[in-house]
Design a protein around this motif. Structure first.
Motif: not given
Length: 568
Positions: A403-404, A426-427, A443-447
């Motif tokens: 997922m993105m 991702a899984k 899971q990786v995220g950023g703002i």
């Protein structure tokens, strides 16, 4: 040289043992013994004399079963043993030398002679020097015929199919000459009477007129019609006997589903506690296939109501434009928020299997975040990609999901701030030896924003909970303000590795380790937890119960997590 043919039924192997029949093979050969038992079947008699009357026919049947495996010089000696009231027929078998293949000819002619699906390599059982086996010969013939039916060569035929056996020299020749004929094509698609426009139905057809016949295309069309949500019953056929000049008409028998459905549900997880849900859907409201619906979800920390209106595009079953609106209130730990949203989403399944979504929404949110409060208005364009590949939607044994999600806003364009937010997940799941399962997720995220202090809590990152770092409660991992209240982070990392062992059908024990945190800097501290769990694949989906403890903060104690849903 003599021509020999025999029923394939001789080769129906079975592990069933018949108490009234014993077969002894010298030298030992389980395949020969099982084939004899399968062909003769149960042998019953009320006396030894009656059993001897069955011995001759049983001997002949045994010889035929052995010849099917290539043993033409076998000897079978029948004997009757046991009590007079409980006789047993004993067949003493001496195999002798088997017949072996000398020459093997496989020739394909016609329009499909160069196609890969007809140019398959012969198995080692069909090569010169291999032991004759009538089953492998019949399998090769069946494979040619099945390939012809699968790919539309409905006039295919054998020009020659012969199995020639020289019993004296223990040699056999196989000659298979197969003409594929011309390949048929798919023609016009006709539909049974439905409430829908002909244009809408034709836009669901996944192939063009005149495309070469493929059985998979018919099966895909059937699946696509069912997945559209408009029909409760679908049957797609392409009868070759109706072909005209090699063009087969396609017929779709459809039964439209009832237009309205109302659903109620509930659940429980340690993240949000008990929750109830109700939804109403009008699956079609006009002949063009438009649909609409509404949904209500209530739990202690979250209340939400949404509505939507959907317009099918091309193809309708996998591409649509959805307009939506909604209201949501959250009160989770140190964060309170209330938001309203209105927008649109263009969703399409791409040819490579990815689902793409392009959205634009106007969102207004009032919030209390720690000792701060505020109100934001944002016009947010978004772009998302998602793909799930698995061997089972409810309880897969292997597969992956990716997922993105990318979204942002520009200050001055109906927005208070600039920001850009990226979230990746991702899984992966893999099963070894049926009951050893390995599950990983990340899971990786950023703002990115010059005014992060004004980013509303719905866009910030929090960690902890049954889908994150399980040694911590839901959304309790996040940066804090001066008063110690959690206010959400700029970045997120959450990873997990899990091993499951299925100790009985549908029940699995699990051990896992989680690592991650929501932070304002990638140099911020990461948290690690570990634990054990139990998994039950219930009729309504997998149910998970975990007991976890933080390794980074032992004073946190143990955390129990309960959740439901598919693992991918």
């Amino acid at each position: 040289m003599v021509r020999f043919s025999i029923l394939l039924a001789l080769l129906l192997f079975t592990t069933v043992a018949h108490a009234e029949l014993e077969v002894q093979v010298e030298p030992r050969n389980d395949a020969a013994r099982k084939n004899i038992e399968a062909f003769i079947g149960p042998v019953t008699a009320t006396s030894r004399e009656a059993m001897w009357r069955l011995a001759r026919s049983s001997r002949e049947q045994a010889l035929s079963a052995l010849q099917a495996l290539g043993y033409y010089h076998a000897r079978v000696r029948p004997r009757v043993t046991g009590e007079d009231t409980d006789p047993v027929l004993l067949l003493e078998v001496t195999l002798g030398e088997p017949v072996r293949l000398d020459n093997v000819t496989l020739e394909v002619s016609g329009a499909g002679q160069d196609a890969d699906y007809f140019n398959f390599p012969l198995s080692r059982h069909m090569m010169p020097g291999a032991q004759l086996h009538h089953g492998h010969y019949e399998d090769t013939k069946s494979l040619l015929q099945n390939q012809a039916l699968q790919h539309g060569y409905f006039s295919a035929e054998f020009l020659e199919n012969r199995l020639l056996i020289d019993v004296e020299d223990n040699l056999a020749d196989i000659i298979l000459r197969y003409d594929t004929g011309e390949r048929y094509s798919l023609g016009e698609v006709s539909f049974s009477e439905t409430p829908f426009d002909a244009d809408l139905l034709q836009r669901m057809v996944p192939f063009r007129y005149g495309v070469p016949y493929e059985a998979d295309l018919i099966a895909e069309f059937n699946r696509e019609l069912l997945s559209s949500g408009y029909f409760e019953a679908v049957q797609v056929t392409a009868p070759a006997d109706l072909a005209v000049d090699g063009i087969i008409p396609v017929q779709a028998q459809l039964k439209a589903r009832k237009p309205h459905s109302l659903g109620f549900g509930g659940g429980f997880s340690t993240d949000v506690g008990p929750r109830v849900k109700a939804d109403w859907t009008q699956h079609w409201l006009n002949s063009r296939g438009h649909s609409r619906g509404a949904e209500l979800e209530v739990s202690a920390p979250r209340q939400k109501i949404t509505s939507w209106y959907q317009i099918p595009l091309t193809p309708p079953q996998s591409s649509h434009l959805r307009f939506f609106s909604g209201w949501q209130r959250e009160d989770i730990d140190d964060t309170e928020s209330q938001s309203m949203v209105i927008g649109g989403l263009l969703q399409r399944r791409l040819e490579n299997g990815w689902n793409r979504s392009i959205g634009l929404r106007l969102e207004q949110e009032r919030y209390s975040l720690g000792d701060d409060s505020g109100r934001s208005t944002l016009l947010i364009p978004s772009l998302g990609f998602q793909r799930t590949v698995s061997d089972n939607s409810m309880d897969p044994s292997r597969g992956y999901s990716l997922m993105m999600d990318l979204q942002g806003a520009k200050a001055g364009i109906l927005s208070d701030i600039d920001f850009l937010r990226l979230n990746l997940a991702a899984k992966g799941l893999y099963t070894l030896w049926d009951n050893h399962r390995f599950l990983t997720r990340a899971q990786v995220g950023g703002i990115a924003s010059d005014g992060f202090s004004s980013v509303p809590p719905s866009l910030r990152f929090f960690a902890g909970g049954d889908q994150s770092v399980r040694g911590y409660d839901y959304r309790t991992l996040a940066p804090t303000d001066d008063t110690g209240e959690r206010i959400g982070g700029r970045y997120l990392l959450a990873t997990s590795g899990e091993y499951q062992y299925e100790f009985r059908p549908k029940w699995r024990a699990a051990v896992f380790i989680d690592h991650g945190n929501a932070v304002d800097s990638w140099k911020g501290p990461m948290k690690t937890s570990t634990g054990v769990g139990i998994r039950w694949v219930s009729p309504v989906g997998p149910i998970r119960l975990d007991l976890a403890r933080s390794m980074s903060d032992p004073d946190e104690g143990f955390r129990i997590h309960f959740s439901m849903g598919a693992e991918l």
